[in-house]
Structure formats: C-alpha cells, structure tokens
Design a protein around this motif. Structure first.
Motif, PDB file in Angstrom:
ATOM      1  N   ASP A  35      33.512  85.578  43.818  1.00  0.00           N
ATOM      2  CA  ASP A  35      34.577  84.989  43.024  1.00  0.00           C
ATOM      3  C   ASP A  35      35.771  84.507  43.838  1.00  0.00           C
ATOM      4  O   ASP A  35      36.491  83.608  43.413  1.00  0.00           O
ATOM      5  CB  ASP A  35      35.054  86.004  41.982  1.00  0.00           C
ATOM      6  N   TYR A  36      36.002  85.097  44.983  1.00  0.00           N
ATOM      7  CA  TYR A  36      37.157  84.762  45.806  1.00  0.00           C
ATOM      8  C   TYR A  36      36.727  84.578  47.247  1.00  0.00           C
ATOM      9  O   TYR A  36      35.862  85.297  47.751  1.00  0.00           O
ATOM     10  CB  TYR A  36      38.221  85.861  45.721  1.00  0.00           C
ATOM     11  N   TRP A  37      37.377  83.632  47.905  1.00  0.00           N
ATOM     12  CA  TRP A  37      37.033  83.280  49.279  1.00  0.00           C
ATOM     13  C   TRP A  37      38.278  83.146  50.136  1.00  0.00           C
ATOM     14  O   TRP A  37      39.323  82.686  49.670  1.00  0.00           O
ATOM     15  CB  TRP A  37      36.267  81.951  49.322  1.00  0.00           C
ATOM     16  N   GLY A  38      38.145  83.544  51.377  1.00  0.00           N
ATOM     17  CA  GLY A  38      39.200  83.307  52.337  1.00  0.00           C
ATOM     18  C   GLY A  38      39.140  81.901  52.891  1.00  0.00           C
ATOM     19  O   GLY A  38      38.268  81.092  52.539  1.00  0.00           O
ATOM     20  N   GLN A  39      40.073  81.589  53.773  1.00  0.00           N
ATOM     21  CA  GLN A  39      40.180  80.244  54.331  1.00  0.00           C
ATOM     22  C   GLN A  39      39.221  80.005  55.488  1.00  0.00           C
ATOM     23  O   GLN A  39      39.011  78.856  55.883  1.00  0.00           O
ATOM     24  CB  GLN A  39      41.617  79.986  54.795  1.00  0.00           C
ATOM     25  N   GLY A  40      38.661  81.053  56.029  1.00  0.00           N
ATOM     26  CA  GLY A  40      37.729  80.950  57.130  1.00  0.00           C
ATOM     27  C   GLY A  40      38.387  81.106  58.485  1.00  0.00           C
ATOM     28  O   GLY A  40      39.566  80.802  58.666  1.00  0.00           O
ATOM     29  N   THR A  41      37.614  81.584  59.443  1.00  0.00           N
ATOM     30  CA  THR A  41      38.061  81.677  60.826  1.00  0.00           C
ATOM     31  C   THR A  41      36.938  81.189  61.730  1.00  0.00           C
ATOM     32  O   THR A  41      35.772  81.532  61.541  1.00  0.00           O
ATOM     33  CB  THR A  41      38.490  83.122  61.177  1.00  0.00           C
ATOM     34  N   GLN A  42      37.289  80.359  62.697  1.00  0.00           N
ATOM     35  CA  GLN A  42      36.298  79.715  63.554  1.00  0.00           C
ATOM     36  C   GLN A  42      35.829  80.667  64.639  1.00  0.00           C
ATOM     37  O   GLN A  42      36.637  81.283  65.343  1.00  0.00           O
ATOM     38  CB  GLN A  42      36.884  78.455  64.190  1.00  0.00           C
ATOM     39  N   VAL A  43      34.519  80.763  64.783  1.00  0.00           N
ATOM     40  CA  VAL A  43      33.899  81.479  65.888  1.00  0.00           C
ATOM     41  C   VAL A  43      33.049  80.481  66.661  1.00  0.00           C
ATOM     42  O   VAL A  43      32.147  79.856  66.091  1.00  0.00           O
ATOM     43  CB  VAL A  43      33.032  82.652  65.404  1.00  0.00           C
ATOM     44  N   THR A  44      33.342  80.327  67.933  1.00  0.00           N
ATOM     45  CA  THR A  44      32.588  79.423  68.786  1.00  0.00           C
ATOM     46  C   THR A  44      32.051  80.206  69.974  1.00  0.00           C
ATOM     47  O   THR A  44      32.820  80.855  70.689  1.00  0.00           O
ATOM     48  CB  THR A  44      33.453  78.261  69.279  1.00  0.00           C
ATOM     49  N   VAL A  45      30.748  80.142  70.176  1.00  0.00           N
ATOM     50  CA  VAL A  45      30.086  80.882  71.241  1.00  0.00           C
ATOM     51  C   VAL A  45      29.445  79.874  72.185  1.00  0.00           C
ATOM     52  O   VAL A  45      28.563  79.116  71.787  1.00  0.00           O
ATOM     53  CB  VAL A  45      29.025  81.843  70.691  1.00  0.00           C
ATOM     54  N   SER A  46      29.881  79.875  73.418  1.00  0.00           N
ATOM     55  CA  SER A  46      29.350  78.962  74.417  1.00  0.00           C
ATOM     56  C   SER A  46      28.216  79.625  75.185  1.00  0.00           C
ATOM     57  O   SER A  46      28.174  80.850  75.347  1.00  0.00           O
ATOM     58  CB  SER A  46      30.446  78.511  75.377  1.00  0.00           C
ATOM     59  N   SER A  47      27.311  78.822  75.702  1.00  0.00           N
ATOM     60  CA  SER A  47      26.168  79.329  76.435  1.00  0.00           C
ATOM     61  C   SER A  47      26.503  79.572  77.892  1.00  0.00           C
ATOM     62  O   SER A  47      27.539  79.138  78.401  1.00  0.00           O
ATOM     63  CB  SER A  47      24.993  78.363  76.324  1.00  0.00           C
TER      64      SER A  47
END
Length: 126
Positions: A114-126
C-alpha cells in the motif's frame, strides 16, 4: 498516511556489502508487513525480500537468498536490508514497501503493498 524513506544506497564494487534502511512514519508500523523490491531501467519491479510484523516470517527471492538479510526494529520503525556479496546484477533502485493491516504476511507481489518509499540507488561495478 504512511511515509517511507530509504537510505544507504551507493556505488560499490562487486563483492562488498551495503545495508539499506527504511524508516516509516505512523504508530501502526509494527502491524505492517514490509518488503524490499528493486527495479532496474526498462525492467519490471522485482521482489527481493519480505518480513511480517513480528519478524518471524521472512521470504527471499532466489537470486538473493544466502546473500541478503531482511530485518526490522519496530521500536525504531525501521526495516533493514543487509546486502552481502553484491553482484553487478544487483544494480537497481531499491524500494521499501508497507502492506497495511494487522497480521498480514509479506508478499512477493508489488500490487499487494500500500505504501512505497522514494527508492535508493544501488550500483555495483564489476
């Protein structure tokens, strides 16, 4: 109205760890099942993990099982996602979600939250 705020994302190399946090408003947080989802560009939102109100019933996506751990601290109105052994395929925006109502279990379906946050970016480099 419930508000969710995620934090803890970042840019990291493969193999390292991150811990995401999601802090919720409202005095009924302890009754909500909580979930973590992620979404990469041009892809559908994908289930990651879910936890019920007591913390005793937990589900994980197969892709993260054994690497990620979901937990909650109801006194702090916070849900965590500990992410270990990160892989490039973990790269996405990570969202926390709340399923309103007493005694509900977590779900793998985004539509059941029912409710969602704004999101947070996770970036994983090789």
């Amino acid at each position: 109205q419930v508000q969710l705020v995620e934090s803890g994302g970042g840019l990291v190399q493969a193999g390292v760890s991150l811990r995401l946090s999601c802090t919720a408003s409202g005095r009924t947080f302890s009754s909500y099942a909580m979930g973590w989802f992620r979404q990469a560009p041009e892809k559908e939102r994908e289930f990651v993990a879910a936890i019920n109100w007591s913390g005793g019933i937990i589900y994980y996506a197969d892709s993260v099982k054994g690497r990620f751990t979901i937990s909650r601290d109801n006194a702090k109105s916070t849900v965590y996602l500990q992410m270990n052994s990160l892989k490039p395929e973990d790269t996405a925006v990570y969202y926390c979600a709340a399923r309103a109502g007493m005694n509900k279990l977590g779900s793998r379906s985004p539509a059941e939250y029912d409710y969602w946050g704004q999101g947070t970016q996770v970036t994983v480099s090789s």
